[in-house]
Motif scaffolding. Structure first.
Motif, PDB file in Angstrom:
ATOM      1  N   UNK A 241      -2.874  19.829  46.276  1.00  0.00           N
ATOM      2  CA  UNK A 241      -3.878  20.134  47.289  1.00  0.00           C
ATOM      3  C   UNK A 241      -3.324  20.970  48.196  1.00  0.00           C
ATOM      4  N   UNK A 242      -2.300  20.822  48.697  1.00  0.00           N
ATOM      5  CA  UNK A 242      -1.592  21.437  49.786  1.00  0.00           C
ATOM      6  C   UNK A 242      -1.288  22.936  49.330  1.00  0.00           C
ATOM      7  N   UNK A 243      -0.551  22.900  48.428  1.00  0.00           N
ATOM      8  CA  UNK A 243      -0.282  24.504  47.531  1.00  0.00           C
ATOM      9  C   UNK A 243      -1.694  24.960  47.127  1.00  0.00           C
ATOM     10  N   UNK A 244      -2.819  24.689  46.812  1.00  0.00           N
ATOM     11  CA  UNK A 244      -4.020  25.312  46.718  1.00  0.00           C
ATOM     12  C   UNK A 244      -4.494  25.933  47.796  1.00  0.00           C
ATOM     13  N   UNK A 257       8.792  29.350  39.195  1.00  0.00           N
ATOM     14  CA  UNK A 257       9.642  28.834  40.365  1.00  0.00           C
ATOM     15  C   UNK A 257       9.505  29.991  41.629  1.00  0.00           C
ATOM     16  N   UNK A 258       9.588  31.180  41.471  1.00  0.00           N
ATOM     17  CA  UNK A 258       9.487  31.969  42.531  1.00  0.00           C
ATOM     18  C   UNK A 258       8.255  31.562  43.475  1.00  0.00           C
ATOM     19  N   UNK A 259       7.049  31.674  42.843  1.00  0.00           N
ATOM     20  CA  UNK A 259       6.012  31.446  43.511  1.00  0.00           C
ATOM     21  C   UNK A 259       6.312  29.890  44.371  1.00  0.00           C
ATOM     22  N   UNK A 260       6.811  29.020  43.873  1.00  0.00           N
ATOM     23  CA  UNK A 260       6.966  27.889  44.206  1.00  0.00           C
ATOM     24  C   UNK A 260       7.803  27.829  45.456  1.00  0.00           C
ATOM     25  N   UNK A 261       8.799  28.485  45.311  1.00  0.00           N
ATOM     26  CA  UNK A 261       9.988  28.871  46.492  1.00  0.00           C
ATOM     27  C   UNK A 261       9.175  29.352  47.475  1.00  0.00           C
ATOM     28  N   UNK A 262       8.353  30.340  47.387  1.00  0.00           N
ATOM     29  CA  UNK A 262       7.792  31.300  48.254  1.00  0.00           C
ATOM     30  C   UNK A 262       6.836  30.493  49.267  1.00  0.00           C
ATOM     31  N   UNK A 263       6.122  29.346  48.459  1.00  0.00           N
ATOM     32  CA  UNK A 263       5.125  28.649  49.470  1.00  0.00           C
ATOM     33  C   UNK A 263       5.420  27.208  49.484  1.00  0.00           C
ATOM     34  N   UNK A 264       6.461  26.576  49.558  1.00  0.00           N
ATOM     35  CA  UNK A 264       6.682  25.320  49.356  1.00  0.00           C
ATOM     36  C   UNK A 264       6.550  24.790  50.384  1.00  0.00           C
ATOM     37  N   UNK A 265       6.742  25.496  51.393  1.00  0.00           N
ATOM     38  CA  UNK A 265       6.518  24.870  53.063  1.00  0.00           C
ATOM     39  C   UNK A 265       5.046  24.394  53.281  1.00  0.00           C
ATOM     40  N   UNK A 266       4.274  24.802  52.574  1.00  0.00           N
ATOM     41  CA  UNK A 266       2.925  24.337  52.584  1.00  0.00           C
ATOM     42  C   UNK A 266       2.947  22.782  52.402  1.00  0.00           C
ATOM     43  N   UNK A 267       3.671  22.285  51.472  1.00  0.00           N
ATOM     44  CA  UNK A 267       3.842  20.895  51.355  1.00  0.00           C
ATOM     45  C   UNK A 267       4.469  20.208  52.548  1.00  0.00           C
ATOM     46  N   UNK A 268       3.800  19.448  53.364  1.00  0.00           N
ATOM     47  CA  UNK A 268       4.364  18.945  54.543  1.00  0.00           C
ATOM     48  C   UNK A 268       5.325  18.040  54.412  1.00  0.00           C
ATOM     49  N   UNK A 269       4.911  17.068  53.472  1.00  0.00           N
ATOM     50  CA  UNK A 269       5.816  15.707  53.292  1.00  0.00           C
ATOM     51  C   UNK A 269       7.076  16.152  52.344  1.00  0.00           C
ATOM     52  N   UNK A 270       8.351  15.996  52.927  1.00  0.00           N
ATOM     53  CA  UNK A 270       9.620  16.044  52.285  1.00  0.00           C
ATOM     54  C   UNK A 270       9.680  15.639  50.758  1.00  0.00           C
ATOM     55  N   UNK A 271       9.271  14.421  50.633  1.00  0.00           N
ATOM     56  CA  UNK A 271       9.470  13.603  49.498  1.00  0.00           C
ATOM     57  C   UNK A 271       8.219  14.172  48.544  1.00  0.00           C
ATOM     58  N   UNK A 272       7.402  14.711  48.928  1.00  0.00           N
ATOM     59  CA  UNK A 272       6.282  15.102  47.794  1.00  0.00           C
ATOM     60  C   UNK A 272       6.559  16.477  47.317  1.00  0.00           C
ATOM     61  N   UNK A 273       7.241  17.289  48.440  1.00  0.00           N
ATOM     62  CA  UNK A 273       7.775  18.541  48.186  1.00  0.00           C
ATOM     63  C   UNK A 273       8.710  18.516  47.005  1.00  0.00           C
ATOM     64  N   UNK A 274       9.577  17.751  47.137  1.00  0.00           N
ATOM     65  CA  UNK A 274      10.969  17.574  45.964  1.00  0.00           C
ATOM     66  C   UNK A 274      10.024  17.087  44.497  1.00  0.00           C
TER      67      UNK A 274
END
Length: 393
Positions: A241-244, A257-274
């Protein structure tokens, strides 16, 4: 032939339990093992499972009233009696019969109502609690038998969706579609390259000349409806929902993988990002693994299997000491192409591709190391890739 032995066992059980087996038909649905692509199916990614020649067998016969009676020859053999008027989700009194009851419920939800009940006796040769999808096998088996007995117009792919609906909404486990799809759509000597986002799929021939698929059971019981599995799914849903908010995607499986790495900071929770990282990278590993297999590069396929386990261990946190011991000890053995946990995790099995001449060494070394570290034995199964559900003539 094992089909005939199992058929005789369920027929004998049916006659013993219900007086005779006049007019009874016998059915089979396979278990599955997933070669790569774990915890991607509910994230709209790709999976690569295959149906096995082991599975669940049933003898079944329609009744003239609304009663349903179930007997499992694997458990205590006791009869469980219920009714078409008593399809209560997740009934603790129903025990394992919640799985077939859930399938009947899912048929009725789709407007396919059973006018009469049935008697069913089942037996299986999938190790219980092993993570080889005994529940999905039972769901597909029930759906196949119901379709055959009552003449409903549904495809095998529909049976997979009905089984998933039953597991999600009757039994309370938020599983993806992979297990039921692999059981319902299995094809001998082929794995299924499935895009869970739209259910498009290809069969990919598995040519393991001079090698075998070995499944190793931790013998640690696991139960997927436990909160751990659903917690992983919830974490991924929130991450999605945060990536959207920054990407036009329907599932994490849509991300490169490239898109994820470019935008992963949109996921605010560290565990959810992993957790989301695992879903994205595992999806890419699955694409790469199938490409490697089609190119005949089994060494690359094995390396991707190993990397999958590391991600499931370090990022998704679903392995545990038992599965880690099996995989890590397997990697040390010459002749092991690749080894990883398979299934939901928290117990269950690893799947390994092992050269024929190394199998004895593999079993001896991995078995000894596991017993020394864990304190009890693991169990090895050399498995074959089989077809989907069928009537046993």
């Amino acid at each position: 032939m094992i089909d005939q032995e199992m058929k005789q066992a369920v027929l004998d059980g049916f006659a013993k339990e219900f007086g005779d087996n006049e007019g009874v038909k016998c059915y089979f649905a396979p278990g599955r093992v997933n070669l790569i692509g774990e915890h991607t199916d509910y994230n709209g990614g790709h999976v690569f499972p295959c149906a096995l020649t082991i599975g669940t067998y049933a003898a079944a016969r329609k009744r003239t009233d609304r009663v349903m009676r179930f007997v499992s020859l694997n458990f205590d053999g006791s009869r469980r009696e219920t009714s078409l008027d008593d399809l209560v989700p997740n009934d603790p009194k129903a025990g394992w019969t919640n799985y077939p009851k859930g399938v009947v419920w899912a048929f009725e939800k789709r407007g396919m109502k059973l006018e009469t009940g049935f008697d069913m006796v089942i037996i299986g040769n999938i190790p219980n609690g092993s993570g080889l999808s005994s529940s999905a096998s039972l769901e597909v088996l029930t759906g196949f038998a119901v379709r055959d007995m009552y003449g409903f117009d549904v495809t095998n792919q529909d049976l997979a969706l009905i089984g998933q609906d039953a597991e999600n909404n009757f039994n309370g486990c938020n599983c993806g579609i992979m297990d039921q799809f692999a059981s319902a759509m299995g094809k001998k000597d082929n794995a299924i390259f499935l895009d869970t986002a739209d259910l498009s799929f290809d069969y990919a021939p598995i040519h393991l000349d001079g090698m075998k698929i070995v499944v190793t059971n931790t013998n640690k019981k696991h139960k997927l409806t436990d909160s751990q599995y659903n917690a992983r799914r919830s974490a991924c849903e929130h991450a999605l929902s945060q990536m959207q908010t920054v990407c036009d995607i329907k599932g994490l499986g849509d991300l490169s993988i490239e898109e994820f790495e470019a935008h992963k900071d949109a996921i605010t929770d560290d565990d959810e990002r992993v957790k989301a990282r695992h879903a994205v990278y595992e999806n890419q590993r699955t694409l790469d693994a199938v490409a490697a297999l089609k190119a005949g590069d089994l060494e690359k396929f094995g390396q991707l299997m190993n990397a999958s386990h590391v991600s499931l261990r370090d990022d998704y946190d679903v392995t545990g000491i038992e599965l880690d011991t099996l995989a890590e000890e397997a990697w040390k053995v010459d002749g092991v192409i690749g080894s990883r946990m398979t299934g939901g995790g928290f117990g269950g099995c690893t799947v390994s591709i092992v050269k024929d001449e190394a199998i004895d060494d593999f079993k001896e070394k991995v078995g000894k190391a596991y017993k020394d570290k864990i304190g009890y034995d693991c169990t090895f199964y050399i498995v074959s890739i089989g077809d989907g559900p069928r009537v046993i003539e």
